[in-house]
Design a protein around this motif. Structure first.
Motif, PDB file in Angstrom:
ATOM      1  N   PHE A   1     -26.709  11.423 -58.442  1.00 12.12           N
ATOM      2  CA  PHE A   1     -25.948  12.309 -57.557  1.00 12.12           C
ATOM      3  C   PHE A   1     -24.455  11.984 -57.548  1.00 12.12           C
ATOM      4  CE2 PHE A   1     -30.124  12.438 -55.015  1.00 12.12           C
ATOM      5  CZ  PHE A   1     -30.551  13.585 -55.670  1.00 12.12           C
ATOM      6  N   SER A   2     -24.097  10.792 -58.064  1.00 12.39           N
ATOM      7  CA  SER A   2     -22.694  10.366 -57.955  1.00 12.39           C
ATOM      8  C   SER A   2     -21.860  10.777 -59.164  1.00 12.39           C
ATOM      9  CB  SER A   2     -22.632   8.840 -57.796  1.00 12.39           C
ATOM     10  OG  SER A   2     -23.139   8.231 -58.964  1.00 12.39           O
TER      11      SER A   2
ATOM     12  N   GLU B   1     -19.516  22.060 -52.213  1.00  8.73           N
ATOM     13  CA  GLU B   1     -20.356  21.137 -51.428  1.00  8.73           C
ATOM     14  C   GLU B   1     -20.991  21.812 -50.208  1.00  8.73           C
ATOM     15  OE1 GLU B   1     -18.426  17.526 -50.200  1.00  8.73           O
ATOM     16  OE2 GLU B   1     -20.295  16.711 -49.360  1.00  8.73           O
TER      17      GLU B   1
ATOM     18  N   ARG C   1     -23.815  23.965 -51.336  1.00  7.38           N
ATOM     19  CA  ARG C   1     -24.963  23.149 -51.768  1.00  7.38           C
ATOM     20  C   ARG C   1     -25.725  22.620 -50.555  1.00  7.38           C
ATOM     21  NH1 ARG C   1     -23.445  18.596 -53.826  1.00  7.38           N
ATOM     22  NH2 ARG C   1     -21.194  18.851 -53.970  1.00  7.38           N
ATOM     23  N   LYS C   2     -24.968  22.164 -49.568  1.00  8.43           N
ATOM     24  CA  LYS C   2     -25.615  21.618 -48.363  1.00  8.43           C
ATOM     25  C   LYS C   2     -26.387  22.722 -47.622  1.00  8.43           C
ATOM     26  CE  LYS C   2     -24.044  17.435 -48.872  1.00  8.43           C
ATOM     27  NZ  LYS C   2     -24.908  16.506 -49.592  1.00  8.43           N
TER      28      LYS C   2
ATOM     29  N   GLY D   1     -29.441  23.362 -49.565  1.00 12.06           N
ATOM     30  CA  GLY D   1     -30.322  22.206 -49.368  1.00 12.06           C
ATOM     31  C   GLY D   1     -31.060  22.292 -48.040  1.00 12.06           C
TER      32      GLY D   1
ATOM     33  N   HIS E   1     -33.127  15.882 -50.695  1.00 11.03           N
ATOM     34  CA  HIS E   1     -31.874  15.627 -51.429  1.00 11.03           C
ATOM     35  C   HIS E   1     -31.359  16.792 -52.257  1.00 11.03           C
ATOM     36  CE1 HIS E   1     -31.692  11.377 -50.373  1.00 11.03           C
ATOM     37  NE2 HIS E   1     -33.001  11.365 -50.526  1.00 11.03           N
TER      38      HIS E   1
ATOM     39  N   ASP F   1     -27.738  17.264 -52.374  1.00  7.86           N
ATOM     40  CA  ASP F   1     -26.932  16.129 -52.854  1.00  7.86           C
ATOM     41  C   ASP F   1     -26.632  16.217 -54.346  1.00  7.86           C
ATOM     42  OD1 ASP F   1     -27.085  15.094 -50.319  1.00  7.86           O
ATOM     43  OD2 ASP F   1     -28.774  13.755 -50.770  1.00  7.86           O
TER      44      ASP F   1
END
Ligand SMILES: Cc1cc2nc3c(=O)[nH]c(=O)nc-3n(C[C@H](O)[C@H](O)[C@H](O)COP(=O)(O)O)c2cc1C
Length: 219
Positions: A24-25, A60, A63-64, A67, A112, A115
């Motif tokens: 994920f990083s 982001e 995506r969240k 998610g 996740h 993420d």
């Protein structure tokens, strides 16, 4: 982008649903995604009409939001006995242990999905499948499913992991709203995280013998 040294059979047999081994990083460059889509566009298409569409979500907040929707849908899926991956009896100890490992992996992704550095939503543009005759349903879905699998194979060849998921389709309209997808004319088919994998060695899965599903000359 350098490709992993996999021959065609190795690529086809080691492209797994990757969940716990998604990094994920590590960011994923747009160009590698474009390469995967270019390869996906070589897939078959009804009437050669190329109606497959890829929504690539890097933002982001979006995506969240997706998610969160995925998590809500997964909770419903998890309560469905005989449907939830962890509730299916595979008929043998070894097979059931494998099934529970797959369930733990799917549970992990539910926590996740947002993420992942990128989410990929494979869609078909034209009309929706609800109420359509079989020929149309097969054609509408057939215009996008091979393309998404090609995308996943191309991603694997580049060291990226994916996981085919569909549970968010319980709340397809909500995901459409997050992304501005016109729900009436665009059918979502598959949502996948996209991320580099932690290590690139994946194995062929254990499957029943081919003869258990082949029907020679008649059913
Ligand atoms: C139509 C379809 C729907 C799926 N939906 C989900 C899903 O919603 N969530 C998930 O974690 N995995 C989902 N999967 C992935 C399967 O669980 C996975 O392919 C299966 O366990 C075999 O694992 P493997 O692909 O690594 O061999 C789906 C796969 C397919 C083909």
């Amino acid at each position: 982008m350098p490709l992993l040294p996999l021959d065609a059979d190795q690529l086809l047999t080691t492209t797994r649903a990757v969940r716990k081994r998604l990094d994920f990083s590590r960011p994923v460059d747009d160009q590698v995604i474009r390469e995967c889509v270019e390869i996906a566009m070589q897939s078959p298409s009804g009437s050669n009409n190329m109606t497959m569409q890829f929504v690539i979500v890097r933002d982001e907040q979006k995506r969240k939001a997706i998610g969160d929707i995925y998590r809500q849908c997964y909770d419903i899926y998890r309560s469905l006995d005989g449907v939830y991956i962890g509730s299916i009896d595979k008929g043998g100890d070894r097979e059931n242990q494998q099934q529970q490992r797959s369930a733990a992996s799917a549970d992990f992704l539910a926590d996740h999905m947002g993420d992942a550095p990128v989410l990929v939503l494979a869609c078909n543009k034209g009309s929706r499948v609800e109420g359509a005759p079989a020929m149309m349903t097969a054609s509408l879905m057939g215009n996008v499913l091979p393309a998404m699998w090609s995308f996943m194979l191309a991603a694997r060849a580049r060291g990226l992991g994916t996981a085919w998921t569909t549970v968010h389709l319980m709340m397809e309209q909500q995901v459409a709203d997050v992304l501005g997808i016109p729900f009436e004319s665009v059918q979502q088919a598959c949502l996948s995280p996209l991320a580099y994998t932690v290590g690139t060695n994946f194995s062929a899965a254990s499957r029943p013998p081919a003869d258990s599903i082949i029907h020679w000359d008649a059913w």
